[in-house]
Every structure is written in C-alpha cells, then in structure tokens.
Scaffold this active site. Structure first.
Site, PDB file in Angstrom:
ATOM      1  N   LYS A   1       0.932  -1.134  -0.004  1.00  0.00           N
ATOM      2  CA  LYS A   1       0.034   0.016   0.167  1.00  0.00           C
ATOM      3  C   LYS A   1       0.993   1.151  -0.049  1.00  0.00           C
ATOM      4  O   LYS A   1       1.466   1.556   1.051  1.00  0.00           O
ATOM      5  CB  LYS A   1      -1.121  -0.227   1.471  1.00  0.00           C
ATOM      6  CG  LYS A   1      -1.979   0.840   1.513  1.00  0.00           C
ATOM      7  CD  LYS A   1      -2.080   2.279   0.776  1.00  0.00           C
ATOM      8  CE  LYS A   1      -2.169   3.313   1.727  1.00  0.00           C
ATOM      9  NZ  LYS A   1      -1.681   4.693   1.260  1.00  0.00           N
TER      10      LYS A   1
ATOM     11  N   CYS B   1      13.762  10.478   7.277  1.00  0.00           N
ATOM     12  CA  CYS B   1      13.773   9.925   8.717  1.00  0.00           C
ATOM     13  C   CYS B   1      14.964  10.066   9.502  1.00  0.00           C
ATOM     14  O   CYS B   1      14.957  10.240  10.741  1.00  0.00           O
ATOM     15  CB  CYS B   1      13.126   8.680   8.589  1.00  0.00           C
ATOM     16  SG  CYS B   1      14.076   7.443   7.745  1.00  0.00           S
TER      17      CYS B   1
ATOM     18  N   GLU C   1       8.969   1.346  11.248  1.00  0.00           N
ATOM     19  CA  GLU C   1       9.989   2.161  11.060  1.00  0.00           C
ATOM     20  C   GLU C   1       9.165   3.623  11.117  1.00  0.00           C
ATOM     21  O   GLU C   1       8.685   3.895  10.277  1.00  0.00           O
ATOM     22  CB  GLU C   1      10.337   1.803   9.668  1.00  0.00           C
ATOM     23  CG  GLU C   1      11.208   0.415   9.505  1.00  0.00           C
ATOM     24  CD  GLU C   1      12.399   0.216  10.234  1.00  0.00           C
ATOM     25  OE1 GLU C   1      12.976   1.526  10.677  1.00  0.00           O
ATOM     26  OE2 GLU C   1      12.687  -0.868  10.528  1.00  0.00           O
TER      27      GLU C   1
ATOM     28  N   GLU D   1       9.169  16.098  15.297  1.00  0.00           N
ATOM     29  CA  GLU D   1       9.995  15.812  14.056  1.00  0.00           C
ATOM     30  C   GLU D   1       9.613  17.135  13.245  1.00  0.00           C
ATOM     31  O   GLU D   1       8.147  17.222  12.936  1.00  0.00           O
ATOM     32  CB  GLU D   1       9.692  14.276  13.564  1.00  0.00           C
ATOM     33  CG  GLU D   1      10.303  14.142  12.194  1.00  0.00           C
ATOM     34  CD  GLU D   1       9.868  12.765  11.751  1.00  0.00           C
ATOM     35  OE1 GLU D   1       8.721  12.509  11.758  1.00  0.00           O
ATOM     36  OE2 GLU D   1      10.766  12.008  11.369  1.00  0.00           O
TER      37      GLU D   1
HETATM   38  P1  NDP Z   1       1.828   8.616   7.580  1.00  0.00           P
HETATM   39  O1  NDP Z   1       1.930   7.699   8.834  1.00  0.00           O
HETATM   40  O2  NDP Z   1       0.878   9.348   7.421  1.00  0.00           O
HETATM   41  O3  NDP Z   1       1.728   7.313   6.324  1.00  0.00           O
HETATM   42  C1  NDP Z   1       2.396   6.325   5.914  1.00  0.00           C
HETATM   43  C2  NDP Z   1       1.590   5.388   5.488  1.00  0.00           C
HETATM   44  O4  NDP Z   1       0.586   4.664   6.282  1.00  0.00           O
HETATM   45  C3  NDP Z   1       1.062   5.796   4.229  1.00  0.00           C
HETATM   46  O5  NDP Z   1       0.934   4.851   3.156  1.00  0.00           O
HETATM   47  C4  NDP Z   1      -0.375   6.194   4.469  1.00  0.00           C
HETATM   48  O6  NDP Z   1      -1.376   6.398   3.615  1.00  0.00           O
HETATM   49  C5  NDP Z   1      -0.752   5.153   5.489  1.00  0.00           C
HETATM   50  N1  NDP Z   1      -1.799   5.093   6.426  1.00  0.00           N
HETATM   51  C6  NDP Z   1      -2.324   6.310   6.766  1.00  0.00           C
HETATM   52  N2  NDP Z   1      -3.391   6.044   7.846  1.00  0.00           N
HETATM   53  C7  NDP Z   1      -3.349   4.415   7.894  1.00  0.00           C
HETATM   54  C8  NDP Z   1      -3.997   3.727   8.724  1.00  0.00           C
HETATM   55  N3  NDP Z   1      -4.928   3.992   9.506  1.00  0.00           N
HETATM   56  N4  NDP Z   1      -3.689   2.129   8.832  1.00  0.00           N
HETATM   57  C9  NDP Z   1      -2.633   1.777   7.881  1.00  0.00           C
HETATM   58  N5  NDP Z   1      -1.992   2.692   7.272  1.00  0.00           N
HETATM   59  C10 NDP Z   1      -2.177   4.027   7.159  1.00  0.00           C
HETATM   60  O7  NDP Z   1       3.461   8.945   7.515  1.00  0.00           O
HETATM   61  P2  NDP Z   1       3.999   9.765   6.097  1.00  0.00           P
HETATM   62  O8  NDP Z   1       3.771   9.086   4.863  1.00  0.00           O
HETATM   63  O9  NDP Z   1       3.616  11.186   6.351  1.00  0.00           O
HETATM   64  O10 NDP Z   1       5.554   9.671   6.417  1.00  0.00           O
HETATM   65  C11 NDP Z   1       6.179  10.502   6.919  1.00  0.00           C
HETATM   66  C12 NDP Z   1       6.743   9.781   8.417  1.00  0.00           C
HETATM   67  O11 NDP Z   1       7.370   8.459   8.156  1.00  0.00           O
HETATM   68  C13 NDP Z   1       7.691  10.784   9.164  1.00  0.00           C
HETATM   69  O12 NDP Z   1       7.419  10.533  10.446  1.00  0.00           O
HETATM   70  C14 NDP Z   1       8.985   9.980   8.806  1.00  0.00           C
HETATM   71  O13 NDP Z   1      10.056  10.159   9.910  1.00  0.00           O
HETATM   72  C15 NDP Z   1       8.485   8.601   8.852  1.00  0.00           C
HETATM   73  N6  NDP Z   1       9.579   7.709   8.042  1.00  0.00           N
HETATM   74  C16 NDP Z   1      10.255   6.911   8.878  1.00  0.00           C
HETATM   75  C17 NDP Z   1      11.219   6.136   8.113  1.00  0.00           C
HETATM   76  C18 NDP Z   1      11.963   5.060   8.868  1.00  0.00           C
HETATM   77  O14 NDP Z   1      12.568   4.195   8.111  1.00  0.00           O
HETATM   78  N7  NDP Z   1      12.172   4.905   9.975  1.00  0.00           N
HETATM   79  C19 NDP Z   1      11.448   6.459   6.853  1.00  0.00           C
HETATM   80  C20 NDP Z   1      11.034   7.431   6.059  1.00  0.00           C
HETATM   81  C21 NDP Z   1       9.701   7.913   7.010  1.00  0.00           C
HETATM   82  P3  NDP Z   1      -1.783   7.678   2.942  1.00  0.00           P
HETATM   83  O15 NDP Z   1      -0.347   8.533   2.755  1.00  0.00           O
HETATM   84  O16 NDP Z   1      -2.148   7.202   1.480  1.00  0.00           O
HETATM   85  O17 NDP Z   1      -2.556   8.571   3.721  1.00  0.00           O
END
Ligand code: NDP
Length: 534
Positions: free
Chosen positions: A180, A287, A253, A383
C-alpha cells in the site's frame, strides 16, 4: 487506481479488482498543477488482493531460494534500461532532484537486492548450533521459513525505496507481498507496481493496493500474516493496534529527531557541509535527517558561520532546473515547518537564513538555519521533516549526548571529531539504531547494516541479516538418532534418579565437566532399570 497520465502496465490482477468508489487529485509539488485523479481501493479490493497473494504463496515459497533469486535478478536489466526514465517519474511525483532519485531510490534498491542475493543462502539457510551437554548425543539446528503474505505500508518521502526495499527482503525469503503506497506520491506507487510487473513475477506474488489511509487500514485488518509499516508514530500506533487484534507480527519504522554532535576538535568545514547535506537532502524529508545540531561552545560561532555560507550557496528549484534542493513533497508537511519556525522565533531562536515560504507555485520552502534553539521549542521536541537546520549550543559533548538521549526518538545520530576512538565512544553512547562518526545518512545506504529505531522511532530492524530474517519465522530443530528406547531424564522418576539429577544440575550450574559427565553416565546406566519398571 488509474491516473489520467502514466497508466500502469495492464494486468489481469488489477482489472479483477472491484470498481473503486472514491478518488483523489494529485498536485505537482513543483508547479501546483494537477497530475491526475487516482482512484482508491476499497476494503473488498484489498481483501481480493490479499486472497490473490495468498493463493500465489505456496508456489513462490516452493520455488526455492535459488529459483526466487533468478526471478528477482531480472531487476538488474529493468533498472539498467529504465534508470533515467524511472528517476524522472519519481522526481515528477516528488519534486526531488534527479540525482537524488537515482541514488537514493533506484541505486538503493539495487544495493539491497545485491546484498540479499549474495547473503540469503547463508543467512536464511539451516545452521547447526551447539547443543548443551545435558542433551548429549543430540544435534541442534535453526532454520527459517516465510511468514506468508506480508503487508507493506510505505510513506511518501522515499516512495520507491521505502516500498521496494522491504518487499525485496520479504520476497527473497519466499513471502508474497501486498503493498500500500502513499496517496501523496501515487505516481511512484504505480511505478513500484510496474517495476515488479517488468521483473515478471508470477501472478499474485506482488499485489499493489493504491489508495489513502483507509486502504492502509483495510490492509492491516485483512488476512495478512505480517505488517511492515514505515511512516509516522501516530499511524504506527494504529497499525500496531490492528496487528494486535489478529495477532500478527508488526514491524514499525517511524520518525526521528537525529542528533548531530560537533566536538571542538571536528573538521569544521566537513561537519558544516555534512550538516547542510544531511539536513537538506530530499528537502529535509528524511527520517534520518539532521534535525538537532549540537555544537560545543568553543567552535559554535565559527561552525554556524560555515553552515550559513554553504546554505546560502545552494540553489533551489524543480528537477528540471538541476537545483540542489527541491520543493517539499507534501503541502501539509510545509505547514508543520512553518509552525515550528514561528514557535522557535517566538521563544527566542534566531533565523540566520531562510524562514518563509517562497513566492512561487508549488511547495517551496527555503533552506533555513536557526541558532539559539532550546529544548522547550516545538522544533526541538517534534520531528520537523523539512529543510530546517536547528543549532543548539552546548558546553561539551557530554551535555550533547545527554540531550540527544533524553529525546523520545532514537533513529540515527552522528558525532564529529578528529579523534576516532572518542568518536566511537560517543557513538556507542547514543541511544539510537544507527550512528556515524564523521559521516551522515550513509549508514542507511549500506545494505549490510541493520536499520531501525529505538524508543518512538520504531520496533524491529531491516536491511542486512536482520532484514532478511525479519520476514521469516524462526524454527529450532533438535535431532536424536533415536537408538535409546528411553531417555535418562524421562519417566519413571525415583529416589536414585533424583540423586543423579541433582548431581547433574550442580555439575552444569557449577561448571564442573567431570561431575556433569559422571552424573550423566550414572543416569544413562540407571535408565535401563527405570525403563523396566515403567
Ligand atoms: P503516515 O504515517 O501519514 O503514512 C504512512 C503510510 O501509512 C501511508 O501509506 C499512509 O497512507 C498509510 N496510512 C495512513 N493511515 C493509515 C491507517 N490508519 N492504517 C494503515 N495505514 C495508514 O506517514 P507519512 O507518509 O507522512 O511519512 C512520514 C513519516 O514517516 C515521518 O514521520 C518519517 O519520519 C517517517 N519515516 C520513517 C522512516 C523510517 O525508516 N524509520 C523512513 C521514512 C519516513 P496515505 O499516505 O495514503 O494516507
């Protein structure tokens, strides 16, 4: 999901999905113009994709490791042929410089696969382990088998790498995957789907369900065997709660607030350039971005001046302008950056350069350097995930380490000093999943190093050996040749046997080999008469 532009490679699996009911529009981060309308996979569509992945699982697992490696190796010609065009598509979706799309998205996934294909046989193969003397005569092994259908939920900041890297590790181990991708970068979600179709995986081995958070939530409720999530802490909590309902294993992550510690004896010019690159690569939406720069008092002013000079030499623009720094990918993240800067200003931080969004279409926020940042500020606590470099003055590196470790996040960190032994000592004291001495970000590009966070930065590790095993069940196996009709410690129990058992236990606990062997032989001799009684 289908955009008005860049259609996915047609497949039976995508045409078999039920008609989606909702859609969203995607705007370019560079121009603000529409890049198409994308439909959302509903719960029924997600469940159907998971069923297809489950049906494909036995054959993919039974293909064996070498068979799977041969299929996945087709990634190489696909990436060689489409390197520039794929990079352009990622940059069109995200606004990031083409160089970054090539290195941090396409080259990165090849490095992970190259590592996996060379090490999977050793890491995932059955291995013999020592058997304790109390189990003399037996042999012990550890082996691994795939979990089944793995749900991968990926974010928008490195939309190809963070989707494909965990998928490659899951696939090589014999799992099938339902991905997804993020709705923020749907063009790259389609690209991930196309990539695996071009590789030519058997039908159902990779399914992609495009959509929004509701699609991700549906995937966590579906009949998957593991969920691998990269994203924010807030969503990570929901994913973990859904995984707990089933219950299934869940790897998270999450975010970071990485410390960058500049000691008095650092190579200041290198450290300054590193802080700028590490804080601004991908427009700060990494991240493991440099999010808190701790500088020892004696070199603070000189360091800040050097950073300022580098920041002011950068060019910002879209991918076609060959700029150093692009726009922000996600408009909502830009609001977070503005909120953090306003709060920091109000609480006494000084903005040395940048500070307000650019007057041009798209999501452009300039590289921004702040000094005088303190722990009470939102920019310190939360963050930021944007092109911002917050500098904190500290008296010495011990204060820096204490502040670095007091934070809720613990993803990555770096230490800058000419004394490598001191650097290693400080890096060891950082409470985080990865750390560098005189380097930044690159730990994540090394495919053999484990990646993941501590505290609110996540649970679990991927990349390297841990990453290959993360998608597997572990099984312990013990083998006895089966020649004795009874074991000395099995029934029947009795007084004489108890005395030998006490002797055996004391021999083992006390570390006395002769006593242990003596007790063991006594037990073996006694087992015949005990067996007769039974
Ligand atoms: P989100 O948590 O908003 O979204 C991550 C994914 O989860 C997206 O595909 C999103 O879909 C999906 N999602 C949203 N709501 C749900 C739900 N209720 N259940 C399951 N999946 C859901 O994060 P971001 O996309 O904004 O990413 C940024 C964040 O990710 C930052 O905090 C960053 O630090 C972290 N990150 C961590 C990394 C690591 O390796 N530790 C690497 C890169 C980023 P949709 O976007 O379609 O809403």
């Amino acid at each position: 999901m289908s955009p008005t532009s860049t259609p996915p490679v047609a497949s039976e699996s995508s045409s078999a999905q039920p008609a989606p009911t909702r859609a969203f529009e995607k705007l370019s981060p560079v121009t603000g113009e529409s890049q198409g309308t994308f439909t959302i996979t509903d719960e029924a569509g997600v469940d159907a994709a998971v069923r297809r992945a489950r049906a494909a699982f036995p054959a993919w697992r039974d293909l064996g490791l070498q068979g799977r490696i041969e299929v996945l190796n087709r990634l190489q010609p696909v990436l060689l042929e489409h390197c520039e065009s794929f990079a352009r598509r990622i940059s069109e979706d995200t606004g990031k410089p083409l160089q970054e799309s090539i290195i941090t998205e396409l080259l990165a996934i090849w490095l992970y696969h190259d590592y996996n294909r060379k090490h999977a046989a050793r890491v995932l193969g059955r291995r013999k382990v020592k058997t304790p003397i109390v189990f003399a005569g037996k042999q012990s092994y550890i082996e691994y088998f795939p979990r089944g259908v793995v749900g991968v939920i990926s974010p928008w900041n490195y939309p190809l790498q963070l989707a494909v890297a965990p998928m490659l590790a899951a696939l090589i181990g014999g799992n099938t995957v339902v991905l997804k991708p993020s709705e923020v970068t749907p063009l790259t979600g389609l690209l991930a789907e196309e990539l695996f179709k071009r590789v030519g995986l058997p039908e159902g081995v990779v399914e992609v369900v495009h959509g929004d958070g509701s699609t991700g939530a549906a995937l966590t409720r579906s009949d998957i065997d593991m969920v691998f999530f990269t994203g924010s802490v807030a969503t990570g909590r929901k994913v973990m709660a859904a995984a707990a309902e089933r219950p299934i294993p869940c790897e998270l992550e999450l975010g970071g607030k990485d410390a960058f510690i500049v000691c008095a004896d650092a190579n200041l010019e290198r450290a300054a350039r590193a802080a700028v690159w590490g804080g601004l690569v991908n427009c700060g939406q990494t991240c493991i971005s440099v999010e808190r720069i701790f500088v020892v008092d004696s070199v603070h002013d000189r360091f800040v001046q050097l950073v300022r000079e580098v920041v002011e030499s950068l060019r910002q623009g879209g991918p076609e302008e060959f700029a150093d720094v692009g726009p922000m990918i996600f408009a909502r993240q830009l609001s977070t950056v503005e909120r953090h800067i306003a709060d920091a200003k109000e609480r006494g931080a000084e903005i040395l350069t940048g500070g307000a969004r650019l007057e041009r279409p798209g999501h452009f926020f300039p590289p921004t350097l702040l000094s005088g940042v303190t722990p009470d500020m939102a920019i310190y606590r939360e963050e930021t995930f944007g092109p911002v470099l917050p500098v904190i003055r500290v008296t010495d590196e011990n204060e820096a380490i204490r502040l670095a470790n007091e934070h809720q996040y613990g993803l990555n960190g770096s230490v800058w000093t000419r004394d490598i032994q001191k650097g290693l000592r400080l890096a060891s004291r950082l409470e985080c999943g990865q750390a560098s001495v005189n380097d930044v970000i690159n730990t994540t590009g090394h495919p053999g190093l484990p990646f993941g966070g501590v505290k609110s930065s996540g649970i679990g590790r991927y990349h390297g050996e841990d990453g290959l095993r993360a998608f597997m069940h572990t099984k312990g196996i013990m083998v006895d040749r089966g020649l004795l009709s009874n074991e000395p410690t099995w029934f029947p129990y009795g007084e004489a046997k108890l005395s030998s058992v006490v002797s055996l236990a004391k021999g083992v606990i006390g570390g006395s080999l002769p006593r242990t062997i003596g007790a063991f032989i006594k037990l073996l001799r006694g087992s015949g008469s005990d067996a007769k009684r039974s």
